[in-house]
Design an enzyme around this catalytic site. Structure first.
Site, PDB file in Angstrom:
ATOM      1  N   ARG A  50      15.981   4.726   6.586  1.00 43.19           N
ATOM      2  CA  ARG A  50      15.393   3.583   7.289  1.00 43.19           C
ATOM      3  C   ARG A  50      14.622   4.118   8.483  1.00 43.19           C
ATOM      4  O   ARG A  50      15.152   4.914   9.265  1.00 43.19           O
ATOM      5  CB  ARG A  50      16.538   2.674   7.754  1.00 43.19           C
ATOM      6  CG  ARG A  50      16.141   1.454   8.563  1.00 43.19           C
ATOM      7  CD  ARG A  50      17.416   0.663   8.867  1.00 43.19           C
ATOM      8  NE  ARG A  50      17.128  -0.599   9.520  1.00 43.19           N
ATOM      9  CZ  ARG A  50      17.018  -0.753  10.841  1.00 43.19           C
ATOM     10  NH1 ARG A  50      17.177   0.280  11.647  1.00 43.19           N
ATOM     11  NH2 ARG A  50      16.773  -1.942  11.342  1.00 43.19           N
ATOM     12  N   SER A 119      18.596  -8.051   2.796  1.00 47.30           N
ATOM     13  CA  SER A 119      19.347  -8.386   4.016  1.00 47.30           C
ATOM     14  C   SER A 119      19.360  -9.890   4.239  1.00 47.30           C
ATOM     15  O   SER A 119      18.316 -10.541   4.138  1.00 47.30           O
ATOM     16  CB  SER A 119      18.674  -7.764   5.236  1.00 47.30           C
ATOM     17  OG  SER A 119      19.081  -6.445   5.405  1.00 47.30           O
ATOM     18  N   LYS A 148      19.977  -2.071  15.844  1.00 47.00           N
ATOM     19  CA  LYS A 148      18.851  -2.881  15.385  1.00 47.00           C
ATOM     20  C   LYS A 148      18.133  -3.504  16.563  1.00 47.00           C
ATOM     21  O   LYS A 148      18.772  -4.058  17.456  1.00 47.00           O
ATOM     22  CB  LYS A 148      19.350  -3.971  14.436  1.00 47.00           C
ATOM     23  CG  LYS A 148      18.233  -4.621  13.665  1.00 47.00           C
ATOM     24  CD  LYS A 148      18.724  -5.589  12.621  1.00 47.00           C
ATOM     25  CE  LYS A 148      17.518  -6.104  11.847  1.00 47.00           C
ATOM     26  NZ  LYS A 148      17.858  -7.149  10.915  1.00 47.00           N
TER      27      LYS A 148
HETATM   28  N1  TZP Z   1      20.939  -4.923   9.949  1.00 47.79           N
HETATM   29  C1  TZP Z   1      21.851  -5.712  10.517  1.00 47.79           C
HETATM   30  S1  TZP Z   1      22.715  -4.884  11.714  1.00 47.79           S
HETATM   31  C2  TZP Z   1      21.846  -3.456  11.447  1.00 47.79           C
HETATM   32  C3  TZP Z   1      20.924  -3.653  10.462  1.00 47.79           C
HETATM   33  C4  TZP Z   1      19.970  -2.649   9.960  1.00 47.79           C
HETATM   34  C5  TZP Z   1      22.099  -2.210  12.234  1.00 47.79           C
HETATM   35  C6  TZP Z   1      23.358  -1.525  11.830  1.00 47.79           C
HETATM   36  O1  TZP Z   1      23.567  -0.398  12.641  1.00 47.79           O
HETATM   37  P1  TZP Z   1      25.006  -0.043  13.237  1.00 47.79           P
HETATM   38  O2  TZP Z   1      24.731   1.140  14.143  1.00 47.79           O
HETATM   39  O3  TZP Z   1      25.878   0.350  12.084  1.00 47.79           O
HETATM   40  O4  TZP Z   1      25.496  -1.240  13.986  1.00 47.79           O
END
Ligand code: TZP
Ligand code: MG
Length: 219
Positions: A50, A119, A148
């Site tokens: 990503r 998502s 995020k």
């Molecule tokens: N989509 C919802 S939360 C997120 C994404 C891409 C980030 C997840 O990252 P982390 O560090 O595991 O909280």
């Protein structure tokens, strides 16, 4: 490794592992290729790369190198957002967000063999996702995330439980998931936990953190 789900739809034999790691260059300080290397060494069987910041050309080149590492070890590589890069590299699939190409368009481009994940951030989006030509639904952020940018509101575990009653599609929980809170996430009905900072957040501990997450997922 325990297998969370096996789904034969769209002609693809799709095995979703309990722990679904996602790479992130800014958090780890490593290229996608180097993160994938460490994750493969740790025993990951499916990885998402990503990148919200790299140029398409830079992401393409790093994805190509990461895919070579993954292919060598029969590891599935999913690319976030970029249907074009999946197509160009013949990667295993794409992870789409709510503002990316709609899943039917991605399916038309990538064909029935590709893995497509979507998502979702609330129950309404899950209701729509159920009808889509996808292989799994991701739901979150379950907990507060610092990874995020501009995340949707946290859903909590209660919403995840509701989502579980709405779909039999493989369900991936995401957002703020750690080895400590993962057992509760599985208890709420997730088939897999996706994590960025919990695994790649510390580049020197990727293997160790992945193993901790796996152990926690097995409990
Ligand atoms: N989509 C919802 S939360 C997120 C994404 C891409 C980030 C997840 O990252 P982390 O560090 O595991 O909280
Ligand atoms: Mg996206």
């Amino acid at each position: 490794m325990r297998i969370a789900h096996c789904d034969q739809s769209f002609g693809v034999m799709f095995i979703l592992p309990r722990v679904y790691p996602i790479t992130y260059v800014e958090r780890s300080g490593l290229s996608h290729k180097d993160q994938v290397k460490r994750l493969v060494d740790a025993g990951a069987t499916l990885i998402q790369i990503r990148d919200k910041h790299a140029s398409p050309g830079d992401f393409y080149r790093d994805a190509e190198a990461a895919l070579r590492v993954a292919r060598d070890q029969n590891v599935i590589l999913i690319i976030n957002d970029r249907v074009d890069i999946v197509l160009a590299l013949k990667a295993d699939g794409v992870h789409l967000g709510q503002t990316d190409l709609p899943p039917p368009a991605a399916r038309r481009l990538l064909g029935d063999e590709a893995i497509i994940g979507l998502s979702t951030h609330n129950i309404e989006q899950v209701q729509v996702a159920r009808q889509q030509p996808i292989n799994y639904i991701a739901f979150g952020p379950i907990f507060r995330t610092q990874t995020k940018e501009a995340p949707d509101p946290t859903t909590g575990l209660r919403a995840l439980k509701t989502v579980r009653t709405l779909t039999n599609l493989p369900l991936v929980a995401i957002g703020g998931i750690t080895a400590e809170n993962a057992p509760g996430v599985f208890a709420a009905g997730a088939d897999a936990v996706a994590t960025i900072s919990g695994v790649v957040g510390d580049p020197d501990r990727i293997v160790e953190n992945f193993h901790r997450m796996l152990t926690s997922a097995a409990n």
